[in-house]
Write a protein that holds these residues in place. Structure first.
Motif: not given
Length: 293
Positions: A64-65, A68-69, A243
């Motif tokens: 997810k991280l 999301q970047n 991130m």
């Protein structure tokens, strides 16, 4: 008639299979380690030393991280554009050159081939190439990553060898019916050479997907960075802070480690998906260039 195999042959086969199995495990395990670590609890990964065989504390937070970047998503888009546009141009240029050099009535064919092979051993070098790219106005553009590598001499030789295997009678029959060289190439030669075309797509596509050095030299704008350059930045310069927004201070270090693993998997998956699609053509396409002169 079935010949009975001796015990020595059976022992040899057993030893050969065992050795290859061990070699396969040794080769495959680093990838499995990265895959398992990317799904595991970051704190557990940092504390663990040695082999790991399954995820501990299964989590998708690192993925997810990663997604999301914005740099990862931008790099993905840039890499896909480079692969599609670059590979299309590569196949076009290589097939045109290979077809011309595989015909029997082409003047100066051997000197031209010598000049092409010569470039495999000697080239202008990094600085002259950079100056050329800069002088023609390609610096800091995607074309700087596509045009300088529009054709590979090695791949041209493989495709030329494959085209030489197409019967000349087919070309002669087509030209009697009014076909020109472009019609012969795109409607006869290329369809009969699908294995080598598939191999060229694989070679060129993987090369574009994995390329980062040219982008490091020619690209200055971060919004043009391909995925591999983003990955290099993450792995070498430890740039994972962007991130980890919202992650506690004590948790940043372990999460940063698993982010690296997740980013590697994200960058590797497209190539792994491409190989099975072209696998049936791979051996035949490569062998074409190996068994014919």
């Amino acid at each position: 008639m079935i010949t009975k195999r001796s015990s020595g042959e059976k022992w040899f086969d057993a030893g050969n299979v065992t050795f290859l199995f061990i070699l396969s495990c040794v080769t495959l395990y680093p990838f499995l380690y990265v895959l398992i670590a990317s799904f595991s609890d970051p704190a557990w990964i940092v504390k663990t030393r040695g082999l790991i065989l399954w995820p501990q504390g299964f989590t998708l937070d690192t993925y997810k991280l990663v997604f999301q970047n914005p740099s990862i998503l931008t790099g993905y888009i840039n890499s896909i554009i480079l692969v599609v546009a670059g590979t299309s141009l590569n196949i076009l240029m290589t097939s045109l050159g290979a077809y011309a050099l595989s015909r029997q009535n082409v003047m100066w064919k051997n000197p031209i081939m010598f000049g092409i092979v010569f470039t495999m051993f000697f080239n202008g070098g990094l600085i002259p190439t950079f100056l050329l790219v800069n002088d023609i106005g390609l610096l800091n553009s995607r074309l700087a990553l596509i045009l300088p590598v529009a054709m590979s001499a090695y791949n041209l030789i493989i495709m030329r060898t494959a085209f030489m295997g197409v019967p000349v009678s087919l070309e002669e029959s087509a030209k009697l019916d009014g076909a020109n060289d472009f019609t012969v190439l795109f409607r006869i030669v290329l369809p009969l050479s699908l294995p080598v075309v598939a191999v060229m797509i694989l070679f060129y596509g993987v090369a574009h997907w994995n390329a980062w050095f040219n982008a490091l030299i020619y690209i200055r704008a971060r919004d043009l960075y391909p995925l591999q350059l983003i990955l290099r930045e993450i792995l070498i310069t430890n740039s994972t802070d962007s991130m980890m927004t919202g992650v506690g201070g004590g948790d940043k270090m372990p999460v940063g480690e698993t982010i690296k693993y997740a980013t590697i998997i994200v960058a590797t998956i497209p190539v792994l998906c491409l190989y099975p699609m072209l696998q049936k053509y791979f051996v035949k396409g490569v062998m074409i260039g190996a068994i014919k002169g």
